[in-house]
Design a protein around this motif. Sequence first.
Motif, short mmCIF file in Angstrom:
data_model
loop_
_atom_site.label_atom_id
_atom_site.label_comp_id
_atom_site.label_asym_id
_atom_site.label_seq_id
_atom_site.Cartn_x
_atom_site.Cartn_y
_atom_site.Cartn_z
N ASN A 321 58.63 63.37 44.33
CA ASN A 321 57.46 63.37 45.21
C ASN A 321 56.48 64.50 44.89
OD1 ASN A 321 58.91 65.51 46.30
ND2 ASN A 321 59.09 64.63 48.35
N CYS A 322 56.94 65.54 44.18
CA CYS A 322 56.02 66.60 43.76
C CYS A 322 54.96 66.05 42.81
CB CYS A 322 56.78 67.73 43.08
SG CYS A 322 57.91 68.62 44.16
N ASN A 323 55.35 65.08 41.98
CA ASN A 323 54.39 64.49 41.06
C ASN A 323 53.16 63.96 41.80
OD1 ASN A 323 55.82 64.73 38.49
ND2 ASN A 323 57.26 63.23 39.31
N LEU A 324 53.38 63.29 42.93
CA LEU A 324 52.28 62.70 43.67
C LEU A 324 51.32 63.76 44.20
CD1 LEU A 324 54.27 60.33 43.39
CD2 LEU A 324 53.65 59.63 45.71
N VAL A 325 51.88 64.86 44.70
CA VAL A 325 51.05 65.93 45.25
C VAL A 325 50.26 66.61 44.14
CG1 VAL A 325 51.06 68.05 46.61
CG2 VAL A 325 52.67 66.23 47.15
N ILE A 326 50.86 66.78 42.98
CA ILE A 326 50.14 67.38 41.85
C ILE A 326 49.05 66.44 41.35
CG2 ILE A 326 50.35 68.19 39.47
CD1 ILE A 326 53.13 69.25 40.20
N ILE A 327 49.33 65.14 41.30
CA ILE A 327 48.30 64.18 40.91
C ILE A 327 47.12 64.26 41.87
CG2 ILE A 327 47.77 61.71 40.68
CD1 ILE A 327 50.72 61.34 39.76
N ASP A 328 47.41 64.37 43.16
CA ASP A 328 46.35 64.53 44.16
C ASP A 328 45.53 65.79 43.87
OD1 ASP A 328 45.15 63.92 46.93
OD2 ASP A 328 45.95 65.94 47.23
N PHE A 329 46.20 66.89 43.52
CA PHE A 329 45.52 68.15 43.16
C PHE A 329 44.61 67.93 41.94
CE2 PHE A 329 45.29 72.13 40.80
CZ PHE A 329 45.03 73.08 41.78
N LEU A 330 45.10 67.20 40.96
CA LEU A 330 44.32 66.93 39.75
C LEU A 330 43.06 66.14 40.07
CD1 LEU A 330 47.25 65.99 37.31
CD2 LEU A 330 46.04 68.19 37.45
N PHE A 331 43.16 65.19 40.96
CA PHE A 331 41.98 64.45 41.41
C PHE A 331 40.97 65.38 42.06
CE2 PHE A 331 44.32 60.30 41.33
CZ PHE A 331 43.33 59.54 40.71
N ARG A 332 41.44 66.15 43.03
CA ARG A 332 40.52 66.96 43.84
C ARG A 332 39.86 68.08 43.06
NH1 ARG A 332 42.92 69.81 46.84
NH2 ARG A 332 45.15 69.35 46.58
N HIS A 333 40.51 68.54 41.99
CA HIS A 333 39.95 69.65 41.21
C HIS A 333 39.33 69.19 39.89
CE1 HIS A 333 41.36 73.02 43.76
NE2 HIS A 333 42.30 72.15 44.10
N GLY A 334 39.13 67.87 39.75
CA GLY A 334 38.36 67.36 38.63
C GLY A 334 39.09 67.22 37.32
N TYR A 335 40.42 67.26 37.31
CA TYR A 335 41.17 67.12 36.07
C TYR A 335 41.38 65.65 35.70
CZ TYR A 335 42.10 72.11 36.41
OH TYR A 335 41.95 73.48 36.48
N ILE A 336 41.24 64.76 36.65
CA ILE A 336 41.25 63.32 36.37
C ILE A 336 39.84 62.80 36.62
CG2 ILE A 336 42.21 61.08 37.02
CD1 ILE A 336 44.76 62.46 37.89
N GLN A 337 39.27 62.22 35.59
CA GLN A 337 37.86 61.83 35.62
C GLN A 337 37.67 60.37 36.00
OE1 GLN A 337 35.16 63.93 35.07
NE2 GLN A 337 36.72 65.55 35.16
N PRO A 338 36.56 60.05 36.70
CA PRO A 338 36.31 58.67 37.14
C PRO A 338 36.22 57.67 36.00
CG PRO A 338 34.87 60.19 38.30
CD PRO A 338 35.55 60.98 37.23
N ASP A 339 35.89 58.12 34.80
CA ASP A 339 35.77 57.20 33.67
C ASP A 339 37.12 56.78 33.11
OD1 ASP A 339 33.00 57.29 33.83
OD2 ASP A 339 32.81 58.92 32.37
#
Length: 356
Positions: A321-339
């Motif tokens: 479940n830590c993976n999901l929270v880190i993925i959420d962090f990556l979204f919010r801080h711009g490490y995962i891009q909309p493209d």
Amino acid sequence: MATIAAAAARCSSPTRRQLLTRRRLPFSVCFSSAAPPAAVAGFGWDDALRVAGDGGRGDESDLSGYFRKVDSCNRGMDKKGDFVKFVVEDQVVGYIHKGFAEHLRDFHDGFTIVSGNNGSNTVENVSLQSSLRTPEDRTHAIGEVIKSLGEMIPGIRNELYPVTSSYGMPVYFSLERAAAPYFGIKAYGVHMNGYVEKDGQRFLWIGKRSDVKQTYPGMLDHLVAGGLPYGISCKENIMKECEEEAGIPRSISTNATYVGAISYMDIEGFRYKRDVLFCYDLQLPADFVPNNEDGEVDSFRLIPVPHAANIVRRTDFFKPNCNLVIIDFLFRHGYIQPDSHGYLDLLQSLRRGDCS
């Protein structure tokens, strides 16, 4: 009316097990439903850091590794039909496997098992005895049942979770944490991303769980995380966990910021996890070094955020479940891009469970 002690004796007897087998129930009953002791993770920091620092693969925009981590927390949805509603005061508070419900039949002073009207003895739903009118009475009675079930519910922690239809609603009773997935109740927790910024780069503090932890020993974990017990607020709980797990004083942890929630539903055997995790971020001083106070963490490392993302995408080193929270962090801080292909699907999948 059978006493809990007498019911426990019958439930554990070979005759009782044979009787259940002869019923030829229309689902698989696994009498050895207790999870085996978790194996210690077979990797060390050197392995994790080697994967983390391998930036030459060109897979940064490939979200498939993240999707696999979401799927690993949302298994078994094709088995939902094996579960029946757990009802208290006309409210659905959980879901219980039909096989597990069979082990509750003899506890007449705790549970009422409602069967179908077609003579098949199929379980329709489970409720509490009407004589258990107060949360205190229910908590005590169900606690005695859980003790009597013994090894069927492993990893008893003597930590109570509130049982409610949804977050913030009235609490019907409190339930041993280890038993929560066997009754399919909603369980809530807090997870915190502890990060620092220096030289224009952002880093995450990552913990490695103790090898003697009952669950997920030796795996990577957040700097701070924990279940949400009865009678404590999310913010107070995160501050308590900060102190216990990482030695973060309240003068710093009071700045932890609530940033949202993720949810998932996972079925394995008799267990139905319906979890909601409240997520926090805390920017720490650049010179801060965590120190575990409760013996549950073996060690910490400060890792650049893109390197932590590599570990999430490429390995199974993190507690799931830590993976999901880190993925959420990556979204919010711009490490995962909309493209990136699948961006919106991945974003939505972080709340695949009942987030209520």
